[in-house]
Design a protein around this motif. Structure first.
Motif, PDB file in Angstrom:
ATOM      1  N   LEU A 317       0.493  -1.253   0.550  1.00 22.18           N
ATOM      2  CA  LEU A 317      -0.227  -0.331   0.187  1.00 22.18           C
ATOM      3  C   LEU A 317       0.509   0.744   0.315  1.00 22.18           C
ATOM      4  N   TRP A 318       2.253   1.286   1.037  1.00 26.91           N
ATOM      5  CA  TRP A 318       2.471   2.176   0.970  1.00 26.91           C
ATOM      6  C   TRP A 318       2.978   2.323  -0.506  1.00 26.91           C
ATOM      7  N   ASP A 319       3.790   1.563  -1.496  1.00 26.05           N
ATOM      8  CA  ASP A 319       4.280   1.936  -2.724  1.00 26.05           C
ATOM      9  C   ASP A 319       3.320   2.774  -3.771  1.00 26.05           C
ATOM     10  N   GLU A 320       1.981   2.473  -3.656  1.00 26.77           N
ATOM     11  CA  GLU A 320       0.792   2.034  -3.976  1.00 26.77           C
ATOM     12  C   GLU A 320       0.202   3.815  -3.984  1.00 26.77           C
ATOM     13  N   THR A 321       0.283   4.015  -2.897  1.00 26.16           N
ATOM     14  CA  THR A 321      -0.217   5.160  -2.010  1.00 26.16           C
ATOM     15  C   THR A 321       0.845   6.753  -2.916  1.00 26.16           C
ATOM     16  N   PHE A 322       2.320   6.509  -3.074  1.00 26.03           N
ATOM     17  CA  PHE A 322       3.440   7.509  -3.923  1.00 26.03           C
ATOM     18  C   PHE A 322       2.645   7.713  -5.248  1.00 26.03           C
ATOM     19  N   ARG A 323       2.149   5.748  -5.531  1.00 27.29           N
ATOM     20  CA  ARG A 323       1.786   6.411  -7.131  1.00 27.29           C
ATOM     21  C   ARG A 323       0.595   6.786  -7.118  1.00 27.29           C
ATOM     22  N   ALA A 324      -0.471   6.699  -6.414  1.00 28.40           N
ATOM     23  CA  ALA A 324      -2.004   7.667  -6.636  1.00 28.40           C
ATOM     24  C   ALA A 324      -1.039   8.864  -6.503  1.00 28.40           C
ATOM     25  N   LEU A 325      -0.280   9.429  -5.709  1.00 30.45           N
ATOM     26  CA  LEU A 325      -0.709  10.741  -5.259  1.00 30.45           C
ATOM     27  C   LEU A 325       0.169  11.221  -6.344  1.00 30.45           C
ATOM     28  N   GLY A 326       0.864  11.251  -6.898  1.00 32.90           N
ATOM     29  CA  GLY A 326       2.276  11.414  -8.332  1.00 32.90           C
ATOM     30  C   GLY A 326       3.219  11.717  -7.476  1.00 32.90           C
ATOM     31  N   LEU A 327       3.379  11.363  -5.778  1.00 32.38           N
ATOM     32  CA  LEU A 327       5.014  11.767  -5.382  1.00 32.38           C
ATOM     33  C   LEU A 327       5.682  11.059  -5.996  1.00 32.38           C
ATOM     34  N   PRO A 328       7.187  11.499  -5.642  1.00 28.74           N
ATOM     35  CA  PRO A 328       8.458  10.733  -6.153  1.00 28.74           C
ATOM     36  C   PRO A 328       8.576   9.444  -5.287  1.00 28.74           C
ATOM     37  N   PRO A 329       8.610   8.541  -5.491  1.00 28.09           N
ATOM     38  CA  PRO A 329       8.703   6.828  -4.553  1.00 28.09           C
ATOM     39  C   PRO A 329       9.818   7.080  -3.350  1.00 28.09           C
ATOM     40  N   ARG A 330       9.294   6.772  -2.707  1.00 32.37           N
ATOM     41  CA  ARG A 330      10.441   6.955  -1.105  1.00 32.37           C
ATOM     42  C   ARG A 330      10.068   5.551  -0.823  1.00 32.37           C
ATOM     43  N   LEU A 355      -6.849  -0.198   6.554  1.00 35.96           N
ATOM     44  CA  LEU A 355      -5.561   0.354   6.442  1.00 35.96           C
ATOM     45  C   LEU A 355      -4.696   0.722   5.280  1.00 35.96           C
ATOM     46  N   ARG A 356      -5.595   0.858   4.024  1.00 28.97           N
ATOM     47  CA  ARG A 356      -5.123   1.623   3.290  1.00 28.97           C
ATOM     48  C   ARG A 356      -5.307   3.043   3.405  1.00 28.97           C
ATOM     49  N   ASN A 357      -6.658   3.736   4.393  1.00 29.31           N
ATOM     50  CA  ASN A 357      -6.720   5.126   4.736  1.00 29.31           C
ATOM     51  C   ASN A 357      -5.206   5.447   5.265  1.00 29.31           C
ATOM     52  N   PHE A 358      -5.408   4.621   6.492  1.00 30.76           N
ATOM     53  CA  PHE A 358      -3.896   4.382   7.451  1.00 30.76           C
ATOM     54  C   PHE A 358      -2.480   5.003   6.784  1.00 30.76           C
ATOM     55  N   VAL A 359      -2.493   4.200   6.117  1.00 28.93           N
ATOM     56  CA  VAL A 359      -1.843   4.913   5.072  1.00 28.93           C
ATOM     57  C   VAL A 359      -1.505   5.650   4.297  1.00 28.93           C
ATOM     58  N   GLU A 360      -2.046   6.304   3.296  1.00 23.35           N
ATOM     59  CA  GLU A 360      -2.729   7.180   3.221  1.00 23.35           C
ATOM     60  C   GLU A 360      -2.604   8.620   3.687  1.00 23.35           C
ATOM     61  N   ARG A 361      -2.982   8.301   4.984  1.00 19.79           N
ATOM     62  CA  ARG A 361      -2.726   9.621   5.648  1.00 19.79           C
ATOM     63  C   ARG A 361      -1.785   9.821   6.446  1.00 19.79           C
ATOM     64  N   SER A 362      -0.759   8.802   6.634  1.00 21.16           N
ATOM     65  CA  SER A 362       0.319   8.855   7.046  1.00 21.16           C
ATOM     66  C   SER A 362       1.695   9.759   6.006  1.00 21.16           C
ATOM     67  N   VAL A 363       1.014   8.985   4.860  1.00 17.48           N
ATOM     68  CA  VAL A 363       2.408   9.757   3.542  1.00 17.48           C
ATOM     69  C   VAL A 363       1.628  11.186   3.497  1.00 17.48           C
ATOM     70  N   ALA A 364       0.923  10.880   3.493  1.00 19.40           N
ATOM     71  CA  ALA A 364       0.053  12.527   3.704  1.00 19.40           C
ATOM     72  C   ALA A 364       0.648  13.738   4.187  1.00 19.40           C
TER      73      ALA A 364
END
Length: 446
Positions: A317-330, A355-364
């Motif tokens: 989900l971490w990798d998916e979230t960065f792709r979905a938000l258009g952010l440089p991969p971390r 769980l996905r929402n938790f990851v997205e909140r953390s990334v954002a």
């Protein structure tokens, strides 16, 4: 009834799952002597012909109860029967049963026992199938089942709680099937106004009703040559069900306002978070439609049943979230033992979506998985703490973060005030019910 620790399954040397069989033997009632002995994950008991144990007792409901094999034992659940289910003379709605227990369905007594015979349940060799991921026995058994079904054209009914990934299962069935080059059409039955369901599914002719200014093909026609996925099939109005049944049986549809049937070539997959057998008992779903849907049955396990997959899911989900938000991969930094412990302690009623929402909140909000966001998701009614303004993000992304926090907070409080009644909540909030449903799913609010 409390659980028990009978050993019902073990891993074998070849990587399969060895499962003990169970026996249900009728010991009292009109069907005395009848029995079923199997290692199936789920057994159903009732008077309808499609049950695993069919009872002729008139006090037994069409779909009376189900017995499910879980990690901790076998769990018996009443399906809203008229005359109830009992375990050792105690009426139950949901209970674990021990070896040698006497079960009663209406006026029929049944002895439950574990037997020595065992069967091997195949497990998928890879920890992924399509976009689904999981290393656990539960998920790899699911992947093996999906691989078998994908090769066929059988209708499949996917059962599972909200947020478990039922649409991903349907998508995987399509992508791994001979129909993969054809269309994959999704219809969410829960978000379509009842008066428009027929048009959405079967299409309409010009002038068929007010507002029908041009002809329109329906989902069945659009999916021809591919797969039609009907999500939340349990929300389908009773009046539409005979037409859906005909379409499934004959692969023919008739547009609203037309007298002609059109042939369609579709593979049909449906999903529900409801128990359709209870819906049959209540008269909300046609029994013949249920059996037409339930040719291939798939049950997606809730996240709490395979928590060992959380580390793998977090990375995915971490990798998916960065792709979905258009952010440089971390690079992914695995959370520490304390964070994983807290994650494992949560109820996860929103399942993988939560769980996905938790990851997205953390990334954002912070760019890393941390304990504060885990704590924010600890209870049903608790909402995450006010998000930090991400001044390092572009304006739109920072605003979207705050909007997501507002939506989730508002939805939780409104739904709680309405006693969990979505229709009442929509009326009081003055928002269209279909839009409310989409928002609830988006934020895993139940």
């Amino acid at each position: 009834m409390s659980g028990h620790t009978e050993v019902i399954s073990t891993r074998d040397a070849a990587g399969g799952l060895t499962v003990r069989r169970v026996r249900l033997q009728v010991s009292g009632g009109a069907d005395a002597g009848a029995e079923v002995c199997t290692s199936a994950e789920k057994l159903t008991i009732g008077s309808a012909p499609g049950n695993d144990l069919v009872l002729g007792d008139p006090t037994v409901s069409r779909f009376h109860a189900e017995l499910v094999r879980e990690r901790g034992g076998h769990r018996l659940r009443d399906l809203g029967s008229t005359n109830g289910t009992r375990v050792d003379h105690v009426r139950v709605a949901d209970a674990y049963v021990a070896d040698g227990a006497t079960l009663a369905f209406g006026g029929t007594s049944v002895r439950f026992s574990l037997v020595a015979e065992q069967d091997v349940v195949p497990l998928h060799p890879e920890p992924h199938y399509g976009r689904l991921v999981g290393e656990s026995v539960a998920m790899r058994a699911l992947f093996a089942q999906l691989a078998r079904l994908a090769a066929t054209d059988a209708t499949v009914l996917i059962e599972g709680e909200s947020g478990t990934g039922k649409e991903l299962v349907a998508e995987a069935l399509h992508q791994q099937s001979p129909r993969a080059s054809g269309p994959f059409i999704v219809v969410d039955c829960g978000s379509i106004p009842s008066e428009l369901v027929e048009s959405e599914l079967f299409g309409h002719e010009k002038g068929a009703f007010t507002g029908a200014t041009h002809e329109r093909r329906g989902a069945f026609e659009a999916a021809s040559g591919g797969t039609l996925f009907l999500d939340e099939i349990g929300e389908l109005p009773l009046a539409v069900q005979p037409r859906l049944l005909r379409a499934l049986e004959r692969r023919q549809v008739k547009r609203v306002g037309s007298d002609q049937y059109r042939s369609v070539d579709v593979r049909f997959v449906a999903a529900t978070h409801r128990d359709l057998r209870e819906a049959v008992n209540r008269g909300h779903l046609r029994e013949d439609l249920y059996f037409r849907l339930a040719v291939g049955m798939v049950r997606v396990p809730p996240l709490r049943a395979h928590l060992e997959d959380v580390p793998l899911l977090l990375q995915h989900l971490w990798d998916e979230t960065f792709r979905a938000l258009g952010l440089p991969p971390r690079p992914y930094a695995a959370p520490g033992a304390e964070t994983l412990r807290q994650l494992a302690s949560l109820p996860w009623r929103g399942n993988v979506r939560e769980l996905r929402n938790f990851v997205e909140r953390s990334v954002a909000m912070s760019g890393a998985l941390d304990t504060s966001f885990v704590q924010g998701a600890r209870t049903d009614t608790a909402t995450p703490g006010s998000p930090v303004v991400r001044v390092d993000l572009p304006y739109k992304e920072a605003k979207d973060t705050w909007l997501a926090h507002f939506e989730e907070t508002y939805l939780r409080h409104r739904l709680s005030a309405a006693g969990g009644n979505v229709s009442q909540m929509a009326r009081e909030a003055e928002v269209d019910r279909a839009h409310v449903i989409k928002l609830l799913r988006k934020h895993a609010v139940r």
